[in-house]
Design a protein around this motif. Structure first.
Motif, PDB file in Angstrom:
ATOM      1  N   ASP A 182       0.828  -1.217   0.000  1.00 36.07           N
ATOM      2  CA  ASP A 182       0.000   0.000   0.000  1.00 36.07           C
ATOM      3  C   ASP A 182       0.860   1.263   0.000  1.00 36.07           C
ATOM      4  OD1 ASP A 182      -2.190  -1.634   0.066  1.00 36.07           O
ATOM      5  OD2 ASP A 182      -2.443  -1.516   2.251  1.00 36.07           O
ATOM      6  N   GLU A 183       2.017   1.154   0.634  1.00 36.18           N
ATOM      7  CA  GLU A 183       2.923   2.307   0.698  1.00 36.18           C
ATOM      8  C   GLU A 183       3.585   2.559  -0.656  1.00 36.18           C
ATOM      9  OE1 GLU A 183       7.246   3.424   2.727  1.00 36.18           O
ATOM     10  OE2 GLU A 183       6.149   1.657   3.407  1.00 36.18           O
ATOM     11  N   ILE A 201       2.621   2.003  -3.711  1.00 33.18           N
ATOM     12  CA  ILE A 201       1.805   2.480  -4.819  1.00 33.18           C
ATOM     13  C   ILE A 201       1.871   3.996  -4.958  1.00 33.18           C
ATOM     14  CG2 ILE A 201      -0.309   2.668  -3.466  1.00 33.18           C
ATOM     15  CD1 ILE A 201       0.097   1.628  -7.166  1.00 33.18           C
ATOM     16  N   SER A 202       2.164   4.684  -3.858  1.00 31.03           N
ATOM     17  CA  SER A 202       2.247   6.144  -3.913  1.00 31.03           C
ATOM     18  C   SER A 202       3.666   6.642  -4.187  1.00 31.03           C
ATOM     19  CB  SER A 202       1.744   6.736  -2.592  1.00 31.03           C
ATOM     20  OG  SER A 202       2.555   6.297  -1.513  1.00 31.03           O
ATOM     21  N   CYS A 203       4.589   5.718  -4.385  1.00 31.04           N
ATOM     22  CA  CYS A 203       5.998   6.091  -4.574  1.00 31.04           C
ATOM     23  C   CYS A 203       6.460   6.010  -6.028  1.00 31.04           C
ATOM     24  CB  CYS A 203       6.893   5.214  -3.709  1.00 31.04           C
ATOM     25  SG  CYS A 203       6.597   5.367  -1.933  1.00 31.04           S
ATOM     26  N   ARG A 208      -9.101   2.739  -9.413  1.00 26.82           N
ATOM     27  CA  ARG A 208      -8.057   2.883  -8.412  1.00 26.82           C
ATOM     28  C   ARG A 208      -6.989   1.796  -8.585  1.00 26.82           C
ATOM     29  NH1 ARG A 208     -12.057   2.885  -3.294  1.00 26.82           N
ATOM     30  NH2 ARG A 208     -12.551   0.933  -4.387  1.00 26.82           N
ATOM     31  N   TRP A 209      -5.739   2.195  -8.346  1.00 23.42           N
ATOM     32  CA  TRP A 209      -4.643   1.223  -8.418  1.00 23.42           C
ATOM     33  C   TRP A 209      -4.644   0.378  -7.141  1.00 23.42           C
ATOM     34  CZ3 TRP A 209      -1.787   0.367 -12.678  1.00 23.42           C
ATOM     35  CH2 TRP A 209      -1.763   1.367 -13.659  1.00 23.42           C
TER      36      TRP A 209
END
Length: 435
Positions: free
Chosen positions: A7-8, A10-12, A85-86
């Motif tokens: 989950d972390e 995916i925003s990186c 959504r990814w």
């Protein structure tokens, strides 16, 4: 890789540089119009990020369909759900465009140098393949088993295999079944001894054949297994051949190798022997000095057995050949009454006269049997006479390899040749009178 970590990450994801967007719109680094799928490698920290794009041929628009992350603690694949959504999904190769409208899922790799700046820098992807096919699956395999680096570094990259589905489409990347990926010791991974490893150095491409030999021929020395693996033969074929001939695997291997014989011709030769009922455990049959000649003769025998015309020709010449019949002392010479008798004679005496059955039937030569008067039905010696009344050859069991021709046969040959000379002179006198 834990869910929180997924989950972390995916925003990186780093942005794809504009220059790589331009490359994709132009059709790839080589400008190929059919290059419509791309996997772009990027880094952010030590993780390797992959963004997968599809370019539409008409509008030239580019859409992102998949994402991947490869790191020391694992890997993850992201896809877009029904709400746009990814989210993390089951791992598989990239799906750029759903069937049935477009089934080509091959892709071009861009910015591959990013691998060298990530946790995947020791994966040796570029050494494993120059093709992009299966690159994503390869990185997944490396995350699970970093020790595949040792295989590639030691020359065993061919043990990392691509698998395909029934239709020939790429499915996944795996490792040859004989490799134990639970160990970080190369010899234990390959399940080889030091002697075997040294034998295969420079010949790593023989590993799979050597493993088959090791499994099927455990009693052989490593050097002997290597010889077999380095040849065109396979262990299972040599086992079949040696069992048929009643000999050892290595003796069969040496025989085929020394005579430069293919497995195809020897397999056909075995079928011939079985069809004719020959005992292949007899060395003269199973391992003949000239297998190609023996194979040709057996072909002639089988051909004769299947040819009705030759049988009719055989019967026509029986009466004319009666003049060749002869007897002296304890020996008699008689002619065969059918081709099967000639074949049986060759089988009983283990020589090649069976191959002459067709030529005898066609009148190209003449085959006769020498028998003892006390044993008129038991094969003793076989003699060939040419059409110009000359003895061509006269042999007994196994062509007299094991024992010398007895004096009574030598004397019989001399007397019979004199008789043939008289027959020849008599026929010449008859021709002169008729002329």
């Amino acid at each position: 890789m834990k869910q929180a970590r997924k989950d972390e990450l995916i925003s990186c994801f780093p942005c794809t540089p504009p220059e790589l967007i331009s490359v994709m719109k132009s059709g790839g680094i080589y400008g190929r119009r059919y290059a419509v799928n791309f996997c772009v490698f990027l880094t952010y920290g030590h993780e390797l990020f992959v963004r997968c794009y599809h370019k539409y041929s008409r509008s030239n628009a580019i859409t992102e369909s998949q994402r991947y992350v490869f790191a020391k603690d694992g890997f993850v694949r992201y896809g877009v759900d029904d709400k746009g959504r990814w989210k993390a999904m089951t791992f598989r190769e990239p799906v750029f465009y759903k069937a049935p409208y477009y089934t080509n899922q091959s892709y071009t790799l861009l910015n591959v140098d990013a691998i060298d700046r990530s946790d995947m820098r020791y994966s040796r992807l570029s050494e494993w393949t120059t093709s992009s096919e299966g690159a994503i699956s390869f990185l997944r395999l490396y995350c699970n088993h970093p020790n595949i680096e040792y295989l590639i570094e030691s020359g065993y990259k061919d043990l990392i295999l691509r698998t395909y589905d029934y239709y020939g489409n790429f499915r996944s990347v795996g490792v040859f079944a004989g490799v134990d990926l639970r160990s970080n010791d190369l010899l234990k991974m390959l399940q080889l001894t030091r002697t075997e490893f040294k034998l295969l150095q420079g010949h790593e491409n023989l590993y799979t054949k050597y493993c088959i030999c090791k499994n099927q021929l455990p009693d052989l020395k490593p050097e002997e297994r290597f010889e077999i693996a380095d040849s065109v033969y396979y262990a299972n074929e040599l086992i079949t051949f040696s069992q048929a001939a009643g000999t050892t695997v290595m003796r069969m291997f040496r025989y085929l190798n020394d005579h430069d014989l293919s497995d195809v011709i020897y397999r056909d030769y075995i079928d011939q022997c079985r069809k004719l009922g020959y005992d292949m455990h007899d060395t003269a049959i199973g391992l003949p000095h000239d297998l190609l000649t023996a194979h040709e003769r057996f072909s002639q025998i089988i051909k004769y057995q299947e040819c009705e015309k030759d049988k009719q020709e055989f019967a026509k010449r029986i009466e004319a050949r009666k003049v060749f019949e002869y007897e002296s002392g304890d020996l008699i010479l008689r002619q065969p009454q059918c081709g099967e008798e000639i074949i049986a004679e060759g089988k009983a005496l283990c020589h090649c006269v069976g191959g002459y059955a067709a030529r005898h039937a066609q009148g190209k030569t003449n085959i006769f049997f020498i028998r003892k008067k006390s044993e008129p039905l038991k094969p003793y010696y076989t003699i060939e006479v040419s059409n110009n009344f000359k003895i061509v050859q006269c042999y007994g069991y196994r062509n007299n390899i094991e024992q010398e021709k007895p004096d009574e046969i030598k004397a019989f040959e001399r007397e019979y040749q004199n008789y043939l000379e008289e027959l020849k002179n008599e026929q010449q006198r008859i021709k002169l009178k008729s002329a």
